[in-house]
Design an enzyme around this catalytic site. Sequence first.
Site, PDB file in Angstrom:
ATOM      1  N   CYS A 271       0.848  -1.468   0.058  1.00  9.80           N
ATOM      2  CA  CYS A 271       0.029  -0.153  -0.191  1.00  9.80           C
ATOM      3  C   CYS A 271       0.917   1.232   0.125  1.00  9.80           C
ATOM      4  CB  CYS A 271      -0.932  -0.007   1.051  1.00  9.80           C
ATOM      5  SG  CYS A 271      -2.154  -1.189   1.104  1.00  9.80           S
TER       6      CYS A 271
HETATM    7  N1  LIG Z   1      -2.841  -5.578   1.884  1.00  9.22           N
HETATM    8  C1  LIG Z   1      -3.124  -4.835   2.448  1.00  9.22           C
HETATM    9  O1  LIG Z   1      -3.160  -4.321   3.660  1.00  9.22           O
HETATM   10  C2  LIG Z   1      -4.224  -3.762   1.938  1.00  9.22           C
HETATM   11  C3  LIG Z   1      -5.040  -2.882   2.560  1.00  9.22           C
HETATM   12  C4  LIG Z   1      -6.011  -2.118   1.877  1.00  9.22           C
HETATM   13  C5  LIG Z   1      -5.951  -2.006   0.563  1.00  9.22           C
HETATM   14  N2  LIG Z   1      -5.440  -3.018  -0.218  1.00  9.22           N
HETATM   15  C6  LIG Z   1      -5.854  -3.123  -1.690  1.00  9.22           C
HETATM   16  O2  LIG Z   1      -6.471  -4.313  -2.032  1.00  9.22           O
HETATM   17  C7  LIG Z   1      -6.061  -4.629  -3.055  1.00  9.22           C
HETATM   18  C8  LIG Z   1      -5.741  -6.352  -2.883  1.00  9.22           C
HETATM   19  O3  LIG Z   1      -4.492  -6.186  -2.055  1.00  9.22           O
HETATM   20  P1  LIG Z   1      -4.087  -7.711  -1.115  1.00  9.22           P
HETATM   21  O4  LIG Z   1      -3.221  -7.264  -0.393  1.00  9.22           O
HETATM   22  O5  LIG Z   1      -5.367  -8.373  -1.024  1.00  9.22           O
HETATM   23  O6  LIG Z   1      -3.559  -8.491  -2.461  1.00  9.22           O
HETATM   24  P2  LIG Z   1      -3.123 -10.172  -2.642  1.00  9.22           P
HETATM   25  O7  LIG Z   1      -2.140 -10.191  -3.772  1.00  9.22           O
HETATM   26  O8  LIG Z   1      -2.898 -10.639  -1.152  1.00  9.22           O
HETATM   27  O9  LIG Z   1      -4.468 -10.915  -3.222  1.00  9.22           O
HETATM   28  C9  LIG Z   1      -4.850 -10.510  -4.483  1.00  9.22           C
HETATM   29  C10 LIG Z   1      -5.498 -11.758  -4.866  1.00  9.22           C
HETATM   30  O10 LIG Z   1      -6.113 -11.626  -6.249  1.00  9.22           O
HETATM   31  C11 LIG Z   1      -5.702 -12.830  -7.041  1.00  9.22           C
HETATM   32  N3  LIG Z   1      -5.901 -12.264  -8.254  1.00  9.22           N
HETATM   33  C12 LIG Z   1      -5.193 -11.903  -9.162  1.00  9.22           C
HETATM   34  N4  LIG Z   1      -5.726 -11.392 -10.422  1.00  9.22           N
HETATM   35  C13 LIG Z   1      -6.913 -11.972 -10.465  1.00  9.22           C
HETATM   36  C14 LIG Z   1      -7.925 -12.034 -11.297  1.00  9.22           C
HETATM   37  N5  LIG Z   1      -7.921 -11.530 -12.713  1.00  9.22           N
HETATM   38  N6  LIG Z   1      -9.183 -12.866 -10.939  1.00  9.22           N
HETATM   39  C15 LIG Z   1      -9.020 -13.291  -9.630  1.00  9.22           C
HETATM   40  N7  LIG Z   1      -8.016 -13.516  -8.833  1.00  9.22           N
HETATM   41  C16 LIG Z   1      -6.987 -12.597  -9.111  1.00  9.22           C
HETATM   42  C17 LIG Z   1      -4.305 -13.088  -6.521  1.00  9.22           C
HETATM   43  O11 LIG Z   1      -4.117 -14.539  -7.033  1.00  9.22           O
HETATM   44  C18 LIG Z   1      -4.402 -12.903  -5.053  1.00  9.22           C
HETATM   45  O12 LIG Z   1      -4.831 -14.126  -4.254  1.00  9.22           O
HETATM   46  C19 LIG Z   1      -5.092  -3.969  -3.568  1.00  9.22           C
HETATM   47  O13 LIG Z   1      -5.584  -3.012  -4.568  1.00  9.22           O
HETATM   48  C20 LIG Z   1      -4.358  -3.200  -2.474  1.00  9.22           C
HETATM   49  O14 LIG Z   1      -3.645  -2.062  -2.671  1.00  9.22           O
HETATM   50  C21 LIG Z   1      -4.351  -3.747   0.361  1.00  9.22           C
END
Ligand SMILES: NC(=O)c1ccc[n+]([C@@H]2O[C@H](COP(=O)([O-])OP(=O)(O)OC[C@H]3O[C@@H](n4cnc5c(N)ncnc54)[C@H](O)[C@@H]3O)[C@@H](O)[C@H]2O)c1
Length: 432
Positions: A271
């Site tokens: 993030c």
């Molecule tokens: N990790 C955090 O602390 C956090 C906090 C707030 C917001 N975010 C935001 O949330 C979003 C997700 O982050 P995250 O940390 O959960 O990511 P992550 O990498 O942990 O999870 C994302 C998941 O999406 C899957 N994926 C990718 N492409 C895909 C598709 N086309 N169809 C289906 N699944 C697919 C991946 O395999 C993965 O399991 C990002 O935009 C991030 O900036 C993250």
Amino acid sequence: MENLIDKIRRHEARCGIIGLGYVGLPLALEFARAGFRVTGIDVDRGKVDAIMAGRSYVVDVSDAEIAEQVAAGRLMATSDFAAIAELDTVNICVPTPLRKTKDPDLTFVVSAVNEIRRHLRRGQLVILESTTYPGTTEEVVLPALEASGLQVGRDFCLAFSPERIDPGNPQFNTRNIPKVVGGVTPACTEMAAALYAECVDQVIPVSSTRVAEMVKLLENTFRSVNIGLVNEIALMSHALGVDVWEVIDAAKTKPFGFMAFYPGPGLGGHCIPIDPFYLSWKAKMNGFEPRFIELAGHINESMPRFVVEKITDALNRHKKSVRGSRVHILGVAYKAGVNDIRESPALNVMKILTDKGAMLSYSDPYIPAIREEGLCLDSLPQKNGWLANIDCVVVLTAHREFDYGSVVESAPLVVDTRNALQGYRGENIVRL
Ligand SMILES: NC(=O)c1ccc[n+]([C@@H]2O[C@H](COP(=O)([O-])OP(=O)(O)OC[C@H]3O[C@@H](n4cnc5c(N)ncnc54)[C@H](O)[C@@H]3O)[C@@H](O)[C@H]2O)c1
């Protein structure tokens, strides 16, 4: 669409989450706990299999929580996007990384949206949760969905709601962090707000998707800039011979107008080092040159080199060079208490040290192995004699699990970038 709001209120709506990572999995569980039947869709079959086997891969989620919802028939996971046709609501929680050029990489969002379009039908609600620049929902997601021939507001609803979780935070979680929601139309906002109202404590509707997108970027830019500021204060304090940690501890006694941020080896995670550049990119596309974001980025990105400088100076005082010294890194996750190494400054520090010829080892109870940035290392367990023959220990992540007392006792030199050794005294301790 009226039918959907009734289904939501009766918990009869079928909910879907695309992307079952740090954000998507806790959200899927929250919907399931509220009584909805939830289908998680992820391209990673390992995650799908883990969920169906009641196994967690996210620190804040236990195996039992998943197993309970799977056994109750409220949670299932699949890699088959055809499941979308059966869903009433779809939340998109896929990654939004940066390209090497620091431009937004919306590949994952676009691919998820294309899958939704193939199965979109009347009466569905689609919500983008991935962090992104203002305008993404209406400029990228909306045209892709309307290419199906269906119309937003009339046939389906579309909204943006930023995820604000803080992995590893025992106090705040998906349920008790207020949920900001902005729809393409007022009816879209109302629909999305109605869904979240069933499973989070507080919903904050805003006037548009753009506002909702910008809220998240303000929050994370605020952190990045303040961390950049305090990192610069740390560099300044070093030059002035002042202990920056003591300064912050005293400053934070002011009961108003000050919020403590702490220096460190640099930014990490998916993030804070990334999101502000989504905003910066969009601002530049509109002829606005952002200054704070870029400056904070430069300072924060310079911190790994400063840490290496500290290590080099410390070894030098012990008549040792970095080349050939055995340097043990304590903690490589991007922050304490999480099993996430994405963008971790530890990777940069370790890469610079390796390039300079140091012999590296590390311990991190959350990260059993590192296989990236040219590094191939396994975490060493903390047991008797684990620091024998080490020339310098560097604390990069202050996990609670570390026995700092024994580190101070047995290591000839400890460089502490997180103030983890607060309260310990010793000639061998060097603070950031
Ligand atoms: N990790 C955090 O602390 C956090 C906090 C707030 C917001 N975010 C935001 O949330 C979003 C997700 O982050 P995250 O940390 O959960 O990511 P992550 O990498 O942990 O999870 C994302 C998941 O999406 C899957 N994926 C990718 N492409 C895909 C598709 N086309 N169809 C289906 N699944 C697919 C991946 O395999 C993965 O399991 C990002 O935009 C991030 O900036 C993250």
